[in-house]
Design a protein around this motif. Structure first.
Motif, PDB file in Angstrom:
ATOM      1  N   ILE A 146       0.823  -1.213   0.000  1.00  0.00           N
ATOM      2  CA  ILE A 146       0.000   0.000   0.000  1.00  0.00           C
ATOM      3  C   ILE A 146       0.857   1.263   0.000  1.00  0.00           C
ATOM      4  O   ILE A 146       2.006   1.260   0.451  1.00  0.00           O
ATOM      5  CB  ILE A 146      -0.962   0.036   1.202  1.00  0.00           C
ATOM      6  N   LEU A 147       0.283   2.330  -0.525  1.00  0.00           N
ATOM      7  CA  LEU A 147       0.933   3.627  -0.533  1.00  0.00           C
ATOM      8  C   LEU A 147       0.728   4.305   0.816  1.00  0.00           C
ATOM      9  O   LEU A 147      -0.383   4.325   1.342  1.00  0.00           O
ATOM     10  CB  LEU A 147       0.348   4.506  -1.645  1.00  0.00           C
ATOM     11  N   ALA A 148       1.791   4.862   1.342  1.00  0.00           N
ATOM     12  CA  ALA A 148       1.724   5.518   2.643  1.00  0.00           C
ATOM     13  C   ALA A 148       0.731   6.677   2.606  1.00  0.00           C
ATOM     14  O   ALA A 148       0.705   7.461   1.660  1.00  0.00           O
ATOM     15  CB  ALA A 148       3.104   6.031   3.041  1.00  0.00           C
ATOM     16  N   GLY A 149      -0.114   6.743   3.630  1.00  0.00           N
ATOM     17  CA  GLY A 149      -1.059   7.837   3.742  1.00  0.00           C
ATOM     18  C   GLY A 149      -2.270   7.718   2.842  1.00  0.00           C
ATOM     19  O   GLY A 149      -3.066   8.656   2.746  1.00  0.00           O
ATOM     20  N   GLN A 150      -2.453   6.570   2.183  1.00  0.00           N
ATOM     21  CA  GLN A 150      -3.589   6.409   1.275  1.00  0.00           C
ATOM     22  C   GLN A 150      -4.404   5.175   1.657  1.00  0.00           C
ATOM     23  O   GLN A 150      -4.534   4.226   0.883  1.00  0.00           O
ATOM     24  CB  GLN A 150      -3.123   6.316  -0.177  1.00  0.00           C
ATOM     25  N   PRO A 171      -5.062   8.190  10.675  1.00  0.00           N
ATOM     26  CA  PRO A 171      -4.965   9.103   9.521  1.00  0.00           C
ATOM     27  C   PRO A 171      -5.547   8.492   8.252  1.00  0.00           C
ATOM     28  O   PRO A 171      -4.817   8.027   7.364  1.00  0.00           O
ATOM     29  CB  PRO A 171      -3.453   9.324   9.395  1.00  0.00           C
ATOM     30  N   VAL A 172      -6.851   8.498   8.120  1.00  0.00           N
ATOM     31  CA  VAL A 172      -7.488   7.915   6.934  1.00  0.00           C
ATOM     32  C   VAL A 172      -7.550   8.939   5.811  1.00  0.00           C
ATOM     33  O   VAL A 172      -7.655  10.149   6.049  1.00  0.00           O
ATOM     34  CB  VAL A 172      -8.897   7.383   7.255  1.00  0.00           C
ATOM     35  N   ALA A 173      -7.496   8.440   4.581  1.00  0.00           N
ATOM     36  CA  ALA A 173      -7.511   9.315   3.414  1.00  0.00           C
ATOM     37  C   ALA A 173      -8.928   9.654   2.969  1.00  0.00           C
ATOM     38  O   ALA A 173      -9.171  10.702   2.370  1.00  0.00           O
ATOM     39  CB  ALA A 173      -6.752   8.654   2.266  1.00  0.00           C
ATOM     40  N   ASP A 269     -15.711   5.153  -7.943  1.00  0.00           N
ATOM     41  CA  ASP A 269     -15.483   6.493  -8.490  1.00  0.00           C
ATOM     42  C   ASP A 269     -15.016   7.461  -7.406  1.00  0.00           C
ATOM     43  O   ASP A 269     -14.078   8.245  -7.618  1.00  0.00           O
ATOM     44  CB  ASP A 269     -16.774   7.032  -9.128  1.00  0.00           C
ATOM     45  N   PHE A 270     -15.690   7.418  -6.261  1.00  0.00           N
ATOM     46  CA  PHE A 270     -15.347   8.328  -5.163  1.00  0.00           C
ATOM     47  C   PHE A 270     -13.927   8.082  -4.674  1.00  0.00           C
ATOM     48  O   PHE A 270     -13.120   9.028  -4.562  1.00  0.00           O
ATOM     49  CB  PHE A 270     -16.330   8.146  -4.011  1.00  0.00           C
ATOM     50  N   LEU A 271     -13.596   6.837  -4.377  1.00  0.00           N
ATOM     51  CA  LEU A 271     -12.275   6.533  -3.837  1.00  0.00           C
ATOM     52  C   LEU A 271     -11.169   6.790  -4.858  1.00  0.00           C
ATOM     53  O   LEU A 271     -10.109   7.332  -4.511  1.00  0.00           O
ATOM     54  CB  LEU A 271     -12.224   5.080  -3.362  1.00  0.00           C
ATOM     55  N   THR A 272     -11.410   6.430  -6.109  1.00  0.00           N
ATOM     56  CA  THR A 272     -10.401   6.666  -7.150  1.00  0.00           C
ATOM     57  C   THR A 272     -10.093   8.151  -7.271  1.00  0.00           C
ATOM     58  O   THR A 272      -8.928   8.556  -7.367  1.00  0.00           O
ATOM     59  CB  THR A 272     -10.885   6.113  -8.500  1.00  0.00           C
ATOM     60  N   LYS A 276      -6.471   9.941  -6.269  1.00  0.00           N
ATOM     61  CA  LYS A 276      -5.712  10.654  -7.308  1.00  0.00           C
ATOM     62  C   LYS A 276      -5.259  12.021  -6.813  1.00  0.00           C
ATOM     63  O   LYS A 276      -4.226  12.543  -7.231  1.00  0.00           O
ATOM     64  CB  LYS A 276      -6.569  10.809  -8.566  1.00  0.00           C
ATOM     65  N   LYS A 277      -6.064  12.609  -5.921  1.00  0.00           N
ATOM     66  CA  LYS A 277      -5.712  13.923  -5.387  1.00  0.00           C
ATOM     67  C   LYS A 277      -4.633  13.852  -4.324  1.00  0.00           C
ATOM     68  O   LYS A 277      -3.968  14.842  -4.030  1.00  0.00           O
ATOM     69  CB  LYS A 277      -6.962  14.595  -4.783  1.00  0.00           C
ATOM     70  N   ALA A 278      -4.459  12.666  -3.720  1.00  0.00           N
ATOM     71  CA  ALA A 278      -3.466  12.510  -2.655  1.00  0.00           C
ATOM     72  C   ALA A 278      -2.079  12.368  -3.239  1.00  0.00           C
ATOM     73  O   ALA A 278      -1.893  11.764  -4.293  1.00  0.00           O
ATOM     74  CB  ALA A 278      -3.801  11.290  -1.811  1.00  0.00           C
TER      75      ALA A 278
END
Length: 283
Positions: A146-150, A171-173, A269-272, A276-278
């Motif tokens: 997993i990507l850190a912070g995501q 710290p949830v994304a 759609d929401f999570l993607t 992408k913004k993170a």
């Protein structure tokens, strides 16, 4: 005659009080069965996601209780955004492993059964379920896939109360809440108005934690819901300090909503979009 009438009135009052006491005691003793309905059998016998590698895993909680479920990793190599899923009061989570390809595309997914559900050991209860959820999040955060912070959290019905508490302590994304409520206590009082609040141990008081929820949030409502009336979701939303995305899924009810393609596609759609913004970073 007045004395006799007085005795009758006080006698009736005593009977009513005794009835209330018996009812309250019965609720206190049986509340675990009223709130939790553990499903032991797998909903899907051999769950397999066409977009993920599916791995059955077992983890130990802080008190040693064995918790069982699935770790799903995308077939494309490398670290990915991630999701921890929390199910409903009578839900066994193997179906998530089957439907993850549509609901959580290109995301690493952790779906673990609560204590007493599926192959997990133990007895369900709010405090232990929150402790387990925090342990799972922390374990997942250290995972190489997993990507850190995501990491996002997704909670359905009862699990929305778990997701909210994790979202304010970790710290949830992003957060997805499917048919969420203000509190289990409020729902119980709607059905049994005379229940004193102190009787209920497992309150899942989401409305209390809502003001501290800062992550982007997606509220998903059923078009017809006789378990969590719209007013109870409204009370939760009103306490959020950030404006959530709030949608009602046409043709859905409290029970079928997570299985509908429309629901799963809207979650994807929401999570993607949020991931992408993170900023992307890996350990």
């Amino acid at each position: 005659m007045k004395y006799i009438k007085y005795k009758k009135v006080t006698g009736m009052g005593g009977i009513v009080a005794l009835g209330w006491l018996i009812f309250t005691t019965a609720v206190a003793v049986t509340q675990r069965k009223l709130i939790f309905k553990p499903a032991r059998s797998r909903e899907v016998a051999h769950p397999h996601s066409i977009g993920h590698r599916s791995r059955l895993i077992a983890l130990r909680s802080t008190d040693g209780t064995r918790l069982s479920g699935w770790l799903l990793t995308p077939r494309v190599p490398g670290p990915h955004p991630a999701v921890v899923y929390f199910g409903g009061r009578s839900e066994e989570v193997s179906w998530v492993a089957r439907d993850a390809w549509r609901m959580f595309p290109n995301m690493t997914v952790l779906a673990i059964n609560y204590r007493g559900y599926g192959d997990s050991e133990g007895v369900p209860g709010e405090l232990k379920m929150i402790e387990d959820a925090q342990m799972l999040f922390d374990w997942f955060a250290e995972h190489r896939h997993i990507l850190a912070g995501q990491i996002a959290v997704v909670g359905r019905s009862l699990g929305s109360g778990v997701a909210v508490q994790i979202a304010v302590s970790r710290p949830v994304a992003a957060v997805v809440l499917i048919t969420p409520y203000d509190s289990v206590l409020a729902l119980a009082k709607r059905r049994f108005p005379s229940i004193p609040g102190f009787v209920l141990k497992h309150r899942f008081d989401s409305v209390k934690h809502a003001p501290s929820l800062s992550a982007p949030t997606f509220i998903i409502r059923a078009a017809s819901d006789d378990v969590v009336p719209a007013s109870h979701t409204d009370l939760l939303v009103a306490k959020l300090t950030t404006t959530p995305q709030d949608e009602t899924i046409a043709g859905s009810d409290h029970y079928n909503i997570p299985y509908l393609e429309t629901t799963q596609e809207r979650i994807a759609d929401f999570l993607t979009a949020k991931f992408k913004k993170a900023p992307e970073s890996a350990d």
